[in-house]
Scaffold this motif. Structure first.
Motif, PDB file in Angstrom:
ATOM      1  N   LYS A   1      -3.092 -21.954  -7.267  1.00 53.18           N
ATOM      2  CA  LYS A   1      -4.641 -21.099  -6.907  1.00 53.18           C
ATOM      3  C   LYS A   1      -3.734 -19.561  -7.330  1.00 53.18           C
ATOM      4  O   LYS A   1      -2.868 -18.601  -6.481  1.00 53.18           O
ATOM      5  CB  LYS A   1      -5.040 -21.504  -5.910  1.00 53.18           C
ATOM      6  CG  LYS A   1      -5.686 -22.828  -5.772  1.00 53.18           C
ATOM      7  CD  LYS A   1      -6.026 -23.272  -4.493  1.00 53.18           C
ATOM      8  CE  LYS A   1      -6.570 -24.339  -4.410  1.00 53.18           C
ATOM      9  NZ  LYS A   1      -6.923 -24.460  -2.656  1.00 53.18           N
ATOM     10  N   LEU A   2      -4.828 -18.844  -7.712  1.00 44.96           N
ATOM     11  CA  LEU A   2      -5.170 -17.267  -7.895  1.00 44.96           C
ATOM     12  C   LEU A   2      -5.064 -16.851  -6.479  1.00 44.96           C
ATOM     13  O   LEU A   2      -5.672 -17.363  -5.187  1.00 44.96           O
ATOM     14  CB  LEU A   2      -5.791 -16.637  -9.001  1.00 44.96           C
ATOM     15  CG  LEU A   2      -6.053 -16.824  -9.995  1.00 44.96           C
ATOM     16  CD1 LEU A   2      -6.800 -16.087 -11.410  1.00 44.96           C
ATOM     17  CD2 LEU A   2      -4.781 -16.081 -10.594  1.00 44.96           C
ATOM     18  N   SER A   3      -3.727 -15.584  -6.265  1.00 50.41           N
ATOM     19  CA  SER A   3      -4.380 -15.026  -5.122  1.00 50.41           C
ATOM     20  C   SER A   3      -4.975 -13.986  -5.285  1.00 50.41           C
ATOM     21  O   SER A   3      -5.309 -13.471  -3.721  1.00 50.41           O
ATOM     22  CB  SER A   3      -2.665 -14.380  -4.331  1.00 50.41           C
ATOM     23  OG  SER A   3      -1.484 -13.861  -5.357  1.00 50.41           O
ATOM     24  N   SER A   4      -5.306 -13.679  -6.227  1.00 48.10           N
ATOM     25  CA  SER A   4      -6.273 -12.175  -6.597  1.00 48.10           C
ATOM     26  C   SER A   4      -6.644 -12.386  -8.183  1.00 48.10           C
ATOM     27  O   SER A   4      -6.227 -12.961  -8.531  1.00 48.10           O
ATOM     28  CB  SER A   4      -5.173 -10.719  -6.341  1.00 48.10           C
ATOM     29  OG  SER A   4      -4.147 -10.805  -7.286  1.00 48.10           O
ATOM     30  N   SER A   5      -7.599 -11.100  -8.592  1.00 45.82           N
ATOM     31  CA  SER A   5      -7.734 -12.128  -9.359  1.00 45.82           C
ATOM     32  C   SER A   5      -6.904 -11.445 -10.661  1.00 45.82           C
ATOM     33  O   SER A   5      -5.962 -10.875 -11.161  1.00 45.82           O
ATOM     34  CB  SER A   5      -9.253 -10.159  -9.770  1.00 45.82           C
ATOM     35  OG  SER A   5     -10.140 -10.469  -8.718  1.00 45.82           O
ATOM     36  N   CYS A   6      -7.107 -12.503 -12.320  1.00 47.13           N
ATOM     37  CA  CYS A   6      -6.789 -12.391 -12.589  1.00 47.13           C
ATOM     38  C   CYS A   6      -6.480 -10.644 -13.716  1.00 47.13           C
ATOM     39  O   CYS A   6      -7.858 -10.686 -14.330  1.00 47.13           O
ATOM     40  CB  CYS A   6      -7.138 -13.158 -13.885  1.00 47.13           C
ATOM     41  SG  CYS A   6      -6.738 -13.168 -15.872  1.00 47.13           S
TER      42      CYS A   6
ATOM     43  N   LYS B   1     -11.384 -15.173 -10.335  1.00 40.39           N
ATOM     44  CA  LYS B   1     -10.260 -16.190  -9.108  1.00 40.39           C
ATOM     45  C   LYS B   1     -10.994 -18.010  -9.829  1.00 40.39           C
ATOM     46  O   LYS B   1     -10.161 -18.429  -8.358  1.00 40.39           O
ATOM     47  CB  LYS B   1     -10.827 -15.928  -8.361  1.00 40.39           C
ATOM     48  CG  LYS B   1     -10.048 -14.744  -7.379  1.00 40.39           C
ATOM     49  CD  LYS B   1     -10.159 -14.343  -5.982  1.00 40.39           C
ATOM     50  CE  LYS B   1      -9.615 -13.123  -5.900  1.00 40.39           C
ATOM     51  NZ  LYS B   1      -9.669 -12.778  -4.113  1.00 40.39           N
TER      52      LYS B   1
ATOM     53  N   SER C   1      -1.317 -20.180 -12.682  1.00 41.75           N
ATOM     54  CA  SER C   1      -1.659 -18.867 -13.161  1.00 41.75           C
ATOM     55  C   SER C   1      -0.125 -18.508 -12.950  1.00 41.75           C
ATOM     56  O   SER C   1       0.692 -19.175 -11.697  1.00 41.75           O
ATOM     57  CB  SER C   1      -2.632 -18.000 -12.517  1.00 41.75           C
ATOM     58  OG  SER C   1      -1.574 -18.168 -10.660  1.00 41.75           O
TER      59      SER C   1
ATOM     60  N   ARG D   1       2.583 -15.204 -11.522  1.00 39.33           N
ATOM     61  CA  ARG D   1       2.142 -14.101 -10.232  1.00 39.33           C
ATOM     62  C   ARG D   1       3.366 -13.380 -10.800  1.00 39.33           C
ATOM     63  O   ARG D   1       4.330 -13.796 -10.251  1.00 39.33           O
ATOM     64  CB  ARG D   1       1.368 -15.091  -9.498  1.00 39.33           C
ATOM     65  CG  ARG D   1       0.996 -13.287  -7.658  1.00 39.33           C
ATOM     66  CD  ARG D   1       1.325 -14.421  -6.801  1.00 39.33           C
ATOM     67  NE  ARG D   1       2.410 -15.205  -6.133  1.00 39.33           N
ATOM     68  CZ  ARG D   1       2.202 -15.847  -5.079  1.00 39.33           C
ATOM     69  NH1 ARG D   1       1.736 -16.124  -4.736  1.00 39.33           N
ATOM     70  NH2 ARG D   1       3.266 -16.305  -4.119  1.00 39.33           N
TER      71      ARG D   1
ATOM     72  N   ASN E   1      -1.417 -11.011 -11.727  1.00 38.49           N
ATOM     73  CA  ASN E   1      -2.038 -12.233 -12.012  1.00 38.49           C
ATOM     74  C   ASN E   1      -2.495 -12.529 -12.833  1.00 38.49           C
ATOM     75  O   ASN E   1      -3.267 -11.332 -14.395  1.00 38.49           O
ATOM     76  CB  ASN E   1      -2.581 -13.014 -10.756  1.00 38.49           C
ATOM     77  CG  ASN E   1      -1.967 -12.954  -9.436  1.00 38.49           C
ATOM     78  OD1 ASN E   1      -1.617 -14.151  -9.371  1.00 38.49           O
ATOM     79  ND2 ASN E   1      -2.581 -11.842  -8.758  1.00 38.49           N
TER      80      ASN E   1
ATOM     81  N   HIS F   1      -3.565 -16.137 -14.934  1.00 40.78           N
ATOM     82  CA  HIS F   1      -4.705 -17.775 -15.939  1.00 40.78           C
ATOM     83  C   HIS F   1      -3.803 -18.113 -17.059  1.00 40.78           C
ATOM     84  O   HIS F   1      -3.556 -16.913 -18.093  1.00 40.78           O
ATOM     85  CB  HIS F   1      -6.034 -17.532 -15.846  1.00 40.78           C
ATOM     86  CG  HIS F   1      -6.961 -17.644 -15.310  1.00 40.78           C
ATOM     87  ND1 HIS F   1      -8.049 -16.839 -14.594  1.00 40.78           N
ATOM     88  CD2 HIS F   1      -6.828 -18.548 -13.956  1.00 40.78           C
ATOM     89  CE1 HIS F   1      -8.371 -17.001 -13.555  1.00 40.78           C
ATOM     90  NE2 HIS F   1      -8.100 -18.097 -12.477  1.00 40.78           N
TER      91      HIS F   1
END
Length: 243
Positions: free
Chosen positions: A128-133, A139, A144, A146, A153, A155
């Motif tokens: 999962k993303l920890s911050s915006s792509c 998100k 993704s 990172r 990040n 995707h």
């Protein structure tokens, strides 16, 4: 691990497939996804398979889905449309499927390295993303990559989408304005520092260093997603993404 230079494959029994390396993009006749780097090719029929698709294991486990056992299928099981849980693209060919949980993975996605190392620094594969792509700004679901500093990040799905557009521009002679537009679709990592103007001292220095590191390592993401995690294919598509 030994790599066979020539194989026979059940879905193309008429001719042998030979291992070759290409920096020209191709469409895999197994998973129907884009590829570059190592592939198995029929010289007579223009038939191509990712290495990961050509020598796929009958079953695999994945660290993101510890309770799952994925079975390999030549076609998506069932009547319903299936989506790869890594890249969020439709599954229309070869796939790893967990019958118990319903998860699906393209063979190349299933083989994405957990850590990409450029010889000095690492990028980490995340569920999962920890911050915006930095391409789509969202998100949304999907895997993704990172940076170590957690400020950059991408995707897997966004990189795939950009690659297809880039190839169309390169090989179909698209308008030059379209090419320039794509080159700015993923912002320079150095530009991220503008969003961290409030960071001072040691922390700001760490962010700057991390962003410069990840900028060069994005090409490793490209190669990994296309089925060849060891290659740096700068001339073809890497330049589009890392600028």
């Amino acid at each position: 691990m030994k790599i066979d230079k020539e194989i026979s494959h059940p879905i193309h029994p008429r001719h042998k497939l030979k291992l070759e390396y290409t920096e020209i993009p191709f469409n895999c006749d197994g998973c129907k996804e884009a590829g570059i780097g190592l592939k198995y090719k029929c010289q007579q029929c223009e038939f191509d398979l990712h290495k990961a698709c050509a020598v796929a294991s009958p079953s695999i486990h994945h660290p993101f889905y510890k309770k799952c056992e994925f079975q390999f299928h030549y076609n998506p099981p069932g009547a319903a449309m299936r989506i790869c849980d890594a890249c969020r693209n439709d599954v229309v060919g070869f796939v790893y499927h967990c019958k118990r949980c319903g998860f699906d993975l393209h063979p190349c996605c299933a083989n994405l390295p957990q850590v990409l190392n450029d010889g000095e620094h690492n990028l980490y594969l995340c569920l999962k993303l920890s911050s915006s792509c930095h391409r789509c700004g969202g998100k949304g679901p999907g895997w993704s990559y990172r940076s170590h500093c957690k400020t950059y990040n991408l995707h897997v799905s966004c990189v795939k989408e950009l690659l297809v557009e880039s190839w169309q521009a390169i090989y179909l002679n698209a308008d030059k304005n379209k090419v320039r537009e794509m080159q700015t679709r993923i912002p320079s990592l150095k530009g991220i520092l503008k969003n961290h103007h409030h960071i001072h001292g040691e922390r700001r220095g760490k962010v700057r260093k991390c962003c410069q590191i990840a900028g060069g390592a994005v090409r490793f993401i490209v190669s990994a997603i296309l089925g060849d995690p060891t290659a740096i294919i700068a001339a073809v598509v890497g330049g589009f993404i890392s600028k």
